[in-house]
Structure formats: C-alpha cells, structure tokens
Design a protein around this motif. Structure first.
Motif, mmCIF file in Angstrom:
data_model
loop_
_atom_site.group_PDB
_atom_site.id
_atom_site.type_symbol
_atom_site.label_atom_id
_atom_site.label_comp_id
_atom_site.label_asym_id
_atom_site.label_seq_id
_atom_site.Cartn_x
_atom_site.Cartn_y
_atom_site.Cartn_z
ATOM 1 N N ASP A 46 49.869 64.398 28.995
ATOM 2 C CA ASP A 46 50.804 64.089 30.081
ATOM 3 C C ASP A 46 51.747 62.939 29.728
ATOM 4 O O ASP A 46 52.518 62.495 30.566
ATOM 5 C CB ASP A 46 50.038 63.733 31.360
ATOM 6 C CG ASP A 46 49.260 64.909 31.906
ATOM 7 O OD1 ASP A 46 49.646 66.061 31.614
ATOM 8 O OD2 ASP A 46 48.268 64.686 32.611
ATOM 9 N N TYR A 47 51.650 62.411 28.517
ATOM 10 C CA TYR A 47 52.426 61.235 28.118
ATOM 11 C C TYR A 47 53.309 61.539 26.912
ATOM 12 O O TYR A 47 52.851 62.140 25.944
ATOM 13 C CB TYR A 47 51.490 60.088 27.730
ATOM 14 C CG TYR A 47 50.616 59.599 28.863
ATOM 15 C CD1 TYR A 47 51.045 58.566 29.685
ATOM 16 C CD2 TYR A 47 49.370 60.158 29.104
ATOM 17 C CE1 TYR A 47 50.252 58.100 30.714
ATOM 18 C CE2 TYR A 47 48.571 59.701 30.134
ATOM 19 C CZ TYR A 47 49.017 58.666 30.935
ATOM 20 O OH TYR A 47 48.236 58.217 31.955
ATOM 21 N N PHE A 48 54.547 61.076 26.960
ATOM 22 C CA PHE A 48 55.409 61.094 25.784
ATOM 23 C C PHE A 48 55.132 59.809 25.019
ATOM 24 O O PHE A 48 55.408 58.713 25.515
ATOM 25 C CB PHE A 48 56.887 61.174 26.172
ATOM 26 C CG PHE A 48 57.300 62.538 26.632
ATOM 27 C CD1 PHE A 48 57.609 63.531 25.711
ATOM 28 C CD2 PHE A 48 57.381 62.836 27.985
ATOM 29 C CE1 PHE A 48 57.977 64.805 26.133
ATOM 30 C CE2 PHE A 48 57.746 64.096 28.412
ATOM 31 C CZ PHE A 48 58.048 65.080 27.485
ATOM 32 N N ILE A 49 54.585 59.911 23.834
ATOM 33 C CA ILE A 49 54.216 58.747 23.031
ATOM 34 C C ILE A 49 55.394 58.385 22.133
ATOM 35 O O ILE A 49 55.877 59.218 21.361
ATOM 36 C CB ILE A 49 52.966 59.042 22.166
ATOM 37 C CG1 ILE A 49 51.814 59.559 23.028
ATOM 38 C CG2 ILE A 49 52.572 57.812 21.366
ATOM 39 C CD1 ILE A 49 51.327 58.612 24.101
ATOM 40 N N SER A 50 55.847 57.133 22.245
ATOM 41 C CA SER A 50 57.018 56.704 21.481
ATOM 42 C C SER A 50 56.663 55.864 20.259
ATOM 43 O O SER A 50 57.480 55.715 19.359
ATOM 44 C CB SER A 50 57.980 55.928 22.375
ATOM 45 O OG SER A 50 57.343 54.779 22.895
ATOM 46 N N ASP A 51 55.452 55.296 20.224
ATOM 47 C CA ASP A 51 55.064 54.475 19.088
ATOM 48 C C ASP A 51 53.550 54.271 19.114
ATOM 49 O O ASP A 51 52.932 54.343 20.172
ATOM 50 C CB ASP A 51 55.765 53.118 19.109
ATOM 51 C CG ASP A 51 56.114 52.638 17.723
ATOM 52 O OD1 ASP A 51 55.427 53.022 16.764
ATOM 53 O OD2 ASP A 51 57.082 51.868 17.592
ATOM 54 N N VAL A 52 52.973 54.004 17.963
ATOM 55 C CA VAL A 52 51.540 53.755 17.845
ATOM 56 C C VAL A 52 51.357 52.492 17.011
ATOM 57 O O VAL A 52 51.942 52.369 15.934
ATOM 58 C CB VAL A 52 50.806 54.939 17.184
ATOM 59 C CG1 VAL A 52 49.314 54.671 17.077
ATOM 60 C CG2 VAL A 52 51.067 56.236 17.945
ATOM 61 N N PHE A 53 50.547 51.553 17.514
ATOM 62 C CA PHE A 53 50.293 50.284 16.827
ATOM 63 C C PHE A 53 48.793 50.029 16.762
ATOM 64 O O PHE A 53 48.024 50.572 17.540
ATOM 65 C CB PHE A 53 50.900 49.098 17.598
ATOM 66 C CG PHE A 53 52.375 49.147 17.750
ATOM 67 C CD1 PHE A 53 53.209 48.653 16.769
ATOM 68 C CD2 PHE A 53 52.940 49.667 18.909
ATOM 69 C CE1 PHE A 53 54.577 48.687 16.926
ATOM 70 C CE2 PHE A 53 54.314 49.704 19.073
ATOM 71 C CZ PHE A 53 55.126 49.213 18.071
ATOM 72 N N ARG A 54 48.397 49.137 15.876
ATOM 73 C CA ARG A 54 47.026 48.612 15.837
ATOM 74 C C ARG A 54 47.174 47.106 15.999
ATOM 75 O O ARG A 54 47.873 46.451 15.233
ATOM 76 C CB ARG A 54 46.373 48.959 14.508
ATOM 77 C CG ARG A 54 45.033 48.305 14.220
ATOM 78 C CD ARG A 54 43.855 48.794 15.052
ATOM 79 N NE ARG A 54 43.697 50.204 15.166
ATOM 80 C CZ ARG A 54 42.946 50.965 14.369
ATOM 81 N NH1 ARG A 54 42.275 50.452 13.387
ATOM 82 N NH2 ARG A 54 42.862 52.254 14.578
#
Length: 167
Positions: A46-54
């Motif tokens: 249900d989410y548009f993911i724009s970036d992934v970080f740690r």
C-alpha cells in the motif's frame, strides 16, 4: 527477471548485506537469498517507497510518498508497522521525560511510553508535520492544522494559532 519486469523503472538499494528493490508500483522486495525465487514477496504493497536507508542502530528506514517513514527494526519480524497501517506516523520526537511522541497523518498526537500508546491530541485537521520540544522545557509544540502546545508536566494542551509551524 520477473521481479524486475514488475515495474517500468526499478531502483535498487543496498543496506549492508541486504538488497531492496522498489519501482513505480507500490511495495518493496527484499532479496534475501543468493538465488531469488521468481515470485519474490512484496512488502508494504500500500506504500510507494521512494528510498531505503540503514541507520546507525541497524534499523531499516523506508521513505514513502505521503505516508511518513516506515521503520523496520528487524526484518525477521513480520508486520512491525501493522499498528500504523491506517494512520501512518508523519513526525517523531523523543523526549526523556515523556518517551516517544508520534504525529500521525490524520492529525493525532500520540505518546508511546511503557509499551503503550496514549492519545495526547485528536483535534487535528491535517497531518502532524513537526513536533518540537526541548529537554529543559515543559512544553512540546506541534502543528496539526493549528499550532498547539502540550505541557508534559500538567498534560494540558493549549491551542496557539491557526498556522503551520514549518511555514
């Protein structure tokens, strides 16, 4: 190949030993094995993911469009954000005296302390964009269509003015 054909545009993010794949369609895939199955599991559909970080503590942070930031403390625990599925968190503020303050997309201000959520304010008409406070002050200021101040000692909320803190 079918994983990458799911979306016209694909973005790949590395977080340590993990590889995350997002695209123009909602959701994100975590490539967990050396040889991924053709029908890889898609998380947060249900989410548009724009970036992934740690982050420095090892949490995985998924940036979304209009739904805040999803924090995954452990990828082995399914459904870690299920309690915020209908009302995503849009602002966070940590205070030593009160614990974690959470603003939501529906204008609520929540307090998470002692493993439970307490609603501090539910009069908001817009998403809470900013929560501000200082350790040596009794007041926490937030906006939800109104600029409001909440006294962490007396638990009294005061409406200040109809405006936005970020403006």
């Amino acid at each position: 190949n079918t994983l990458f054909e799911r979306s016209a545009s694909v973005r790949i993010y590395g977080t340590g030993s993990e590889i995350w794949v997002t695209g123009t369609l909602p959701g994100v895939t975590l490539l967990e094995e050396e040889k991924q199955e053709e029908n890889a599991k898609i998380y947060y559909e249900d989410y548009f993911i724009s970036d992934v970080f740690r982050d420095n503590e090892g949490n995985t942070l998924l940036s979304t469009f209009d739904k805040g930031i999803l924090v995954i403390p452990d990828t082995k625990v399914p459904g870690v954000i299920s309690s915020f599925m209908d009302v995503p968190a849009t602002a966070l503020y940590s205070d030593p005296a009160t614990g974690l303050m959470i603003g939501t997309s529906k204008g609520k201000l929540l307090n998470y302390s002692n493993n439970s959520f307490i609603t501090i304010n539910n009069k908001g008409t817009r998403p809470v964009e900013i929560i501000y406070g200082q350790e040596n002050s009794d007041w926490i200021v937030f906006d939800d269509g109104y600029i409001r101040a909440w006294n962490k000692r007396t638990h009294y909320a005061r409406d200040m003015m109809h405006a936005s803190l970020k403006d």
